[in-house]
Scaffold this active site. Structure first.
Site, mmCIF file in Angstrom:
data_model
loop_
_atom_site.group_PDB
_atom_site.id
_atom_site.type_symbol
_atom_site.label_atom_id
_atom_site.label_comp_id
_atom_site.label_asym_id
_atom_site.label_seq_id
_atom_site.Cartn_x
_atom_site.Cartn_y
_atom_site.Cartn_z
ATOM 1 N N GLU A 263 32.953 -30.687 -15.441
ATOM 2 C CA GLU A 263 34.264 -30.227 -15.895
ATOM 3 C C GLU A 263 35.379 -30.764 -14.995
ATOM 4 O O GLU A 263 36.511 -30.938 -15.429
ATOM 5 C CB GLU A 263 34.293 -28.687 -15.919
ATOM 6 C CG GLU A 263 34.968 -28.130 -17.166
ATOM 7 C CD GLU A 263 34.880 -26.613 -17.296
ATOM 8 O OE1 GLU A 263 34.078 -25.973 -16.599
ATOM 9 O OE2 GLU A 263 35.618 -26.084 -18.122
ATOM 10 N N HIS A 288 7.088 -34.104 -12.082
ATOM 11 C CA HIS A 288 6.150 -34.308 -13.195
ATOM 12 C C HIS A 288 6.913 -34.496 -14.491
ATOM 13 O O HIS A 288 6.431 -34.162 -15.563
ATOM 14 C CB HIS A 288 5.204 -33.099 -13.290
ATOM 15 C CG HIS A 288 4.520 -32.819 -11.993
ATOM 16 N ND1 HIS A 288 3.323 -33.409 -11.639
ATOM 17 C CD2 HIS A 288 4.902 -32.060 -10.929
ATOM 18 C CE1 HIS A 288 2.972 -32.991 -10.420
ATOM 19 N NE2 HIS A 288 3.921 -32.179 -9.970
ATOM 20 N N LYS A 403 38.432 -24.651 -27.854
ATOM 21 C CA LYS A 403 38.802 -23.229 -27.875
ATOM 22 C C LYS A 403 39.901 -23.007 -28.910
ATOM 23 O O LYS A 403 39.894 -22.039 -29.656
ATOM 24 C CB LYS A 403 39.334 -22.793 -26.497
ATOM 25 C CG LYS A 403 38.276 -22.549 -25.438
ATOM 26 C CD LYS A 403 38.929 -21.944 -24.181
ATOM 27 C CE LYS A 403 37.967 -21.776 -23.027
ATOM 28 N NZ LYS A 403 38.587 -21.316 -21.790
#
Ligand code: PA5
Length: 412
Positions: A263, A288, A403
């Site tokens: 951000e 792994h 938003k």
């Protein structure tokens, strides 16, 4: 002891000095407030102490908040959980507007022994306020009810809509300084209030952050951090940054780092788009998994290894031999923590062999002091990368667009 060893060098002294001057100016300008949070902690702890003494005993603290309002707190709670006394409240997080998690959490707690902390810098984040409404309806406790202030408190900006709501209905408000952005706010009331209430040693946490601040601004560790930021931000460099953290206690820290890095550093710069891509891995599990891509895949990744020298309550690996499995026998007395550390060292060597920009952070212990140091260290590194990229690391215009689209569609 906090030790960061770089296995690369950046010898561009003028650039190092330029960046040092830029960050010094930014700190003195007071436009960016997180730099000074360690010094402001004492007053905050006093305020929490006075208020905390007057509230009822609770067993659960529930943080309702998202992004910068929850991730840092969660990171520290996970890192320091082993230090917490059983008698202090447990911390829960309601971050996502996801009915599965909300139902599960609300089922496991009772209103009587819970305190809900609404944490939102802006005070108007849709997810956070919607979750708060669900909680109110679930427990049948509403603004205006006689005891509403017993169950809710807020952490927000002074004067925000949430602060006004708190004042109207008699809730305690803790404030995030105006010049401290959400994802840089964990050492403010955002993190310090819930963590203190849960019995985490926040005084030590802030002491660790203060020591990092002193070490950096006295130039003891500044060149290490500046060299890292220069290595990461050079064009055509290895700009995917992998944080390979060796211990499960860092899982939430990795998530905090990913948010801080993404951000803050993914930005438009005129017609150009810049950014450093964060990846959080847990050792030894991700040996792994993702490690294969680091070793044999494109050479576009820098890697930072984090490990803890002395793991708390290390378990010895039993010195017993299992038939047909003798090849896995280890020397007597090796502990799980030691094995984990040796895995980190061996993996780091294999990564170094491939020529990746590599460094290693070693914490002497996973305690509140070192956690505070680590948080502040990564905040400084993020600021330095922002300054090196010549972008504003403290806004998030890209997040705001979504938003607004959502509110335009669903808002009344
Ligand atoms: O870092 C940020 O600024 C964001 O991640 C915010 O913390 C997040 O959007 C939540 O915002 P608020 O604290 O205003 O509810």
């Amino acid at each position: 002891m906090f030790k960061n060893t770089l296995y690369f060098d950046v010898s561009d002294t003028p650039k190092i000095e330029e960046l040092w001057n830029k960050i010094s100016v930014e700190k003195t300008s007071k436009a960016v407030g997180y730099y000074n949070l360690p010094a402001e902690g004492e007053k905050l702890l006093l305020d929490i102490g006075v208020w905390g003494a007057g509230i009822r005993n609770v067993e659960n603290i529930v943080v309702i908040g998202v992004g910068g309002s929850s991730l840092g707190t969660k990171a520290l709670y996970s890192m320091l959980y082993h230090e917490k006394k059983a008698s202090t409240p447990n911390l829960y997080f309601l971050e996502n507007i996801d009915s599965v998690t909300i139902k599960k959490t609300l089922k496991s707690i009772k209103l009587d022994n819970s305190l809900f902390l609404l944490v939102s810098k802006s005070g108007t984040t849709l997810d956070t306020i919607s979750i708060a409404k669900i909680v109110m309806v679930h427990f049948g406790i509403f603004p205006g009810d006689k005891y509403f202030g017993k169950y809710f408190a807020v952490v927000t900006d002074s004067g925000s809509a949430l602060n006004k709501f708190a004042n109207e209905y008699g809730l305690k408000s803790f404030f995030i300084p105006k010049n401290v952005g959400g994802r840089f706010s964990v050492l403010s009331a955002t993190g310090v209030v819930p963590l203190t209430l849960c019995g985490i040693d926040t005084a030590k946490l802030l002491q660790g952050a203060a020591e990092c601040q002193d070490d950096f601004f006295s130039r003891k560790i500044s060149d290490t951090l500046i060299k890292k930021s220069l290595a990461y931000t050079v064009k055509s460099g290895q700009n995917i940054n992998v944080l390979f953290s060796y211990s499960d206690i860092f899982r939430d820290f990795n998530a905090w780092y990913v948010q801080l890095w993404a951000e803050s550093l993914g930005k438009k710069k005129g017609d150009e788009r810049v950014g450093l891509t964060p990846v959080g891995l847990i050792g030894a599990i991700d040996q792994h998994s993702f490690l294969q891509l680091i070793i044999d895949g494109p050479k576009d990744k820098s890697v930072t290894f984090i490990r803890v020298e002395n793991m708390t309550e290390d378990m010895p690996i039993p010195d017993i031999s299992l038939k047909f499995l003798e090849k896995t026998n280890l020397k007597k007395g090796i502990g799980a923590g030691q094995l984990l550390n040796e895995q980190a060292i061996a993996t780091m060597k294999s990564v170094l062999n491939e020529g990746a920009i590599t460094d290693e952070i070693v914490l002497a212990k996973a305690d509140a002091f070192h956690a505070g140091y680590l948080i502040y260290y990564f905040e400084l590194l993020t600021s330095l990368c922002g300054l090196a990229l010549e972008i504003n690391a403290y806004n998030q215009p890209g997040v705001e667009v979504g938003k607004k689209i959502l509110l335009d569609k669903l808002g009344k």
